[in-house]
Design a protein around this motif. Structure first.
Motif, mmCIF file in Angstrom:
data_model
loop_
_atom_site.group_PDB
_atom_site.id
_atom_site.type_symbol
_atom_site.label_atom_id
_atom_site.label_comp_id
_atom_site.label_asym_id
_atom_site.label_seq_id
_atom_site.Cartn_x
_atom_site.Cartn_y
_atom_site.Cartn_z
ATOM 1 N N THR A 27 36.248 43.776 42.820
ATOM 2 C CA THR A 27 37.202 44.259 41.829
ATOM 3 C C THR A 27 37.978 43.615 40.642
ATOM 4 O O THR A 27 37.950 42.454 41.179
ATOM 5 C CB THR A 27 38.475 45.494 42.687
ATOM 6 N N ARG A 50 35.670 52.843 41.623
ATOM 7 C CA ARG A 50 35.773 52.029 40.966
ATOM 8 C C ARG A 50 33.726 51.832 41.087
ATOM 9 O O ARG A 50 33.498 52.150 41.594
ATOM 10 C CB ARG A 50 36.289 50.607 41.626
ATOM 11 N N SER A 83 39.965 43.076 47.105
ATOM 12 C CA SER A 83 38.918 44.545 46.448
ATOM 13 C C SER A 83 38.594 45.111 47.538
ATOM 14 O O SER A 83 38.301 46.324 47.133
ATOM 15 C CB SER A 83 37.956 43.467 46.436
#
Length: 531
Positions: A444, A519, A509
Motif C-alpha cells: 500500500t 484497496r 500495508s
C-alpha cells in the motif's frame, strides 16, 4: 554563541599518490578521454527528447545491458574503494565482493521483467514514475525523488573522490585540479550525451576492466609471492587480517555482522536505482534471460583487482618489503602504476576514467531527473514542455556536480565508506517499496511512505549527520548521536535501515489492508504483478 572551530578547507592529499610520468600511460589517458568525449557528442546528436536522455529509447541488447549493469555497480568504488577496504580490513572486506554478484541474480529474478513491462504499460522514465504508477501517490513519488537525490550525492562523491586520484596518477596534476577538472569534464560529458553516451561508455569500460582485472590479478599474486606467502605475512602481522570475521568486532558478533553485510550487498542490489532503471532500456523482455549471469560473472572477475591488489600490498608492507608511503585509498593506483607494465597500467587507468565518467553520468541523470521531473510533479507543478524539461534536467546536473564536489573537498572519508553510505541509502529506501511493491498485491501507499521515511531517516541520523558533524569539527556531538546506535560500529547502518523499513512496510500495508478492503492494484498493472 558556538565555540566550535571554524571550518577550514581540507587540503587534499597528494604525497602518497604516484604520478605515472610515462608516455604510454599518458597516451592511454588522453585517447580514452577523447573517445569518451566523442561518445558524449554522439549521444548529444541522438538525444531529441527527455526519454532519449534518460533511458536511450528502449533499444539496448542483452550484452550491453548486462555489462552496463555490472559496470555502474563496480565503477570507481571497485578500483579505489575496493582495494582500500581489503587493504584496511583484510579478508573480512571480501564479504562485499563475494555477496555482490548474488545481488545481480536476485535483482534480475524479482525486478527485470516487471520493470521492463512497466515501461510498456506506463510512460515511465524514472524510478519515481514507476512508484507513482504502482501506488498512485504523489507523496511516494516525492519521497522517492528525494531519496534518489540524497543517495546520488553520496555515490557521486565516491566516484569524484576516485577520479581525483586517477587524474593525478595519469596526468601528474595536483589532486585539487584533478577533482575540479575531472568534475568539469564529467559535467560536459553528461550534459552532452545523457544516458545514451553513458550506456556505450559503460560497455566499453566493462570489457576493458574485465581484461585488465585478469592481468592485475596475475601481477599482484606474483608480486606478493603467491597466496601462501601473502597469507603467512598477513597472519604473522595480525591473524584478523586473514579471518573471515576478524575486522568485525568480537567473535560473538562476527557472524551477525557478516550476515548484515550479506543482506546489504546482495538484497540491497535490488534497491539501486542506477541499476534497476536500466531494465527500462531493454529492447524487449526476451533478451533479459542471460543478463544476470553475465553481469554477476563480470563483477566477480573485475573484483579480482580489489582482492589481489589489496591483500598483496598489505602483505608486502607487513613483511617490510615495501614502505607504507601511501594512504589506504591510494593502494589501487599505487600498485597499478608501480608494479605492473605500462600497457597494463594504462589500460586499467584509462578504463577507470571511463568507468567513473559513465557511472557518474548514470547517477547525475537519475538525480537530475528527480530534481526536474519527479519532485515538481509530486508538488503538482510538472514541466509540461518536453524540451524545457530536458533543459532543466541538464541544468540540474550542474547543481548535483557542484554539491558532490563539495562533499569530496570537505570530507576526508574513505572512498569505500562513501560508497557504502550511498549504497545503504538506496537499499533502505527502495528495496521495500520497489521489490515488494512490484511483487505483492498487498503493498500500500501508506506502507511505502512509512518505509521511505524510516529508511531515509535512519541513514541520515546515523550515517550522514555524524559524518557531516565530524567534518565540521563537532566530534563530540557526532559521538553522542552514535551512542544511541544499538549495534557495533562495524554493523552497517544501511542494513539496520533496510530491515526496519521492510518490517514497517509489511506491517503497515497489512494493517491498512485489514481496515480498508477496497484497496486494489491499478487495473493495467495486474499482469505485471502476476509474472
Amino acid at each position: 554563541m558556538s565555540n566550535a572551530p571554524a571550518v577550514q578547507p581540507i587540503p587534499l592529499q597528494e604525497g602518497g599518490i604516484p604520478v605515472a610520468d610515462d608516455p604510454v600511460i599518458l597516451g592511454f589517458g588522453i585517447v580514452y578521454l577523447f573517445v569518451v568525449m566523442l561518445i558524449g557528442v554522439w549521444g548529444w546528436m541522438r538525444t531529441n527528447s527527455t526519454s532519449d536522455f534518460l533511458i536511450t529509447g528502449k533499444n539496448v541488447g542483452t550484452w550491453v545491458l548486462a555489462l552496463t549493469a555490472f559496470s555502474v555497480i563496480q565503477s570507481g568504488f571497485g578500483f579505489v574503494g575496493g582495494p582500500e577496504l581489503v587493504y584496511s580490513f583484510g579478508t573480512t572486506a571480501l564479504w562485499i565482493f563475494f555477496t555482490a554478484p548474488l545481488g545481480f541474480l536476485l535483482t534480475w529474478v524479482v525486478l527485470a521483467k516487471r520493470m521492463r513491462l512497466m515501461a510498456d504499460v506506463r510512460n515511465v522514465l524514472t524510478l519515481a514514475d514507476a512508484m507513482y504508477a504502482r501506488y498512485e501517490s504523489d507523496t511516494v513519488r516525492g519521497l522517492t525523488g528525494l531519496a534518489v537525490i540524497i543517495g546520488v550525492v553520496a555515490y557521486l562523491a565516491t566516484n569524484l573522490a576516485a577520479l581525483q586520484f586517477v587524474m593525478r596518477a595519469i596526468f601528474g596534476i595536483p589532486v585539487i585540479w584533478g577533482l575540479l577538472g575531472g568534475a568539469l569534464i564529467l559535467l560536459l560529458y553528461s550534459m552532452l550525451g545523457g544516458m545514451i553516451a553513458g550506456v556505450w561508455t559503460d560497455f566499453l569500460q566493462a570489457i576493458t576492466m574485465i581484461v585488465g582485472a585478469g592481468f592485475v590479478f596475475a601481477y599482484a599474486i606474483s608480486f606478493g609471492g603467491g597466496m601462501g606467502t601473502i597469507s603467512r605475512n598477513l597472519a604473522s602481522a595480525d591473524p584478523n587480517l586473514v579471518s573471515p570475521f576478524g575486522a568485525m568486532g568480537s567473535a560473538s558478533a562476527a557472524v551477525l555482522v557478516a550476515i548484515a553485510w550479506w543482506i546489504l550487498f546482495s538484497v540491497g542490489a535490488a534497491g539501486q536505482p542506477h541499476l534497476i532503471t536500466k531494465f527500462y532500456m531493454s529492447r524487449n523482455m526476451t533478451i533479459l534471460k542471460w543478463g544476470a549471469p553475465i553481469a554477476a560473472i563480470s563483477y566477480a572477475i573485475s573484483s579480482l583487482i580489489a582482492f589481489s591488489a589489496g591483500l598483496s600490498m598489505r602483505s608486502m608492507v607487513e613483511a617490510g618489503e615495501i614502505g607504507e608511503t601511501f594512504a589506504a585509498s591510494e593502494v589501487g593506483p599505487v600498485f597499478v602504476l608501480e608494479y605492473t607494465p605500462s600497457v597494463v597500467a594504462g589500460l586499467i587507468l584509462a578504463a577507470l576514467l571511463a568507468a567513473i565518467m559513465s557511472t557518474s553520468d548514470s547517477f547525475l541523470n537519475i538525480g537530475a531527473a528527480a530534481a526536474s521531473r519527479d519532485i515538481p510533479r509530486a508538488l503538482g507543478h510538472p514541466i509540461k514542455d518536453d524540451q524545457t524539461e530536458l533543459r532543466v534536467t541538464q541544468g540540474a546536473l550542474a547543481g548535483l556536480t557542484i554539491l558532490s564536489t563539495g562533499v569530496v573537498y570537505y570530507s576526508d572519508a574513505l572512498v569505500g565508506i562513501l560508497g557504502t553510505i550511498g549504497w545503504g541509502f538506496f537499499a533502505a529506501a527502495f528495496v521495500p517499496v520497489v521489490v515488494f511493491g512490484l511483487n505483492w498485491k498487498g503493498a500500500t501507499k501508506e506502507g511505502a511512505i512509512v518505509a521511505l521515511v524510516a529508511g531515509l531517516g535512519i541513514n541520515i541520523v546515523f550515517s550522514a549527520v555524524p559524518m557531516a558533524l565530524e567534518v565540521a569539527g563537532f566530534d563530540g556531538l557526532a559521538a553522542s548521536i552514535m551512542w544511541w546506535y544499538p549495534y557495533p560500529d562495524v554493523f552497517p547502518v544501511g542494513t539496520v535501515a533496510l530491515l526496519v523499513a521492510t518490517a514497517l512496510f509489511v506491517g503497515v500495508s497489512v494493517y491498512v489492508q485489514t481496515v480498508a478492503a477496497d484497496r486494489s492494484v491499478p487495473t493495467d498493472l495486474h499482469a505485471l504483478l502476476e509474472r
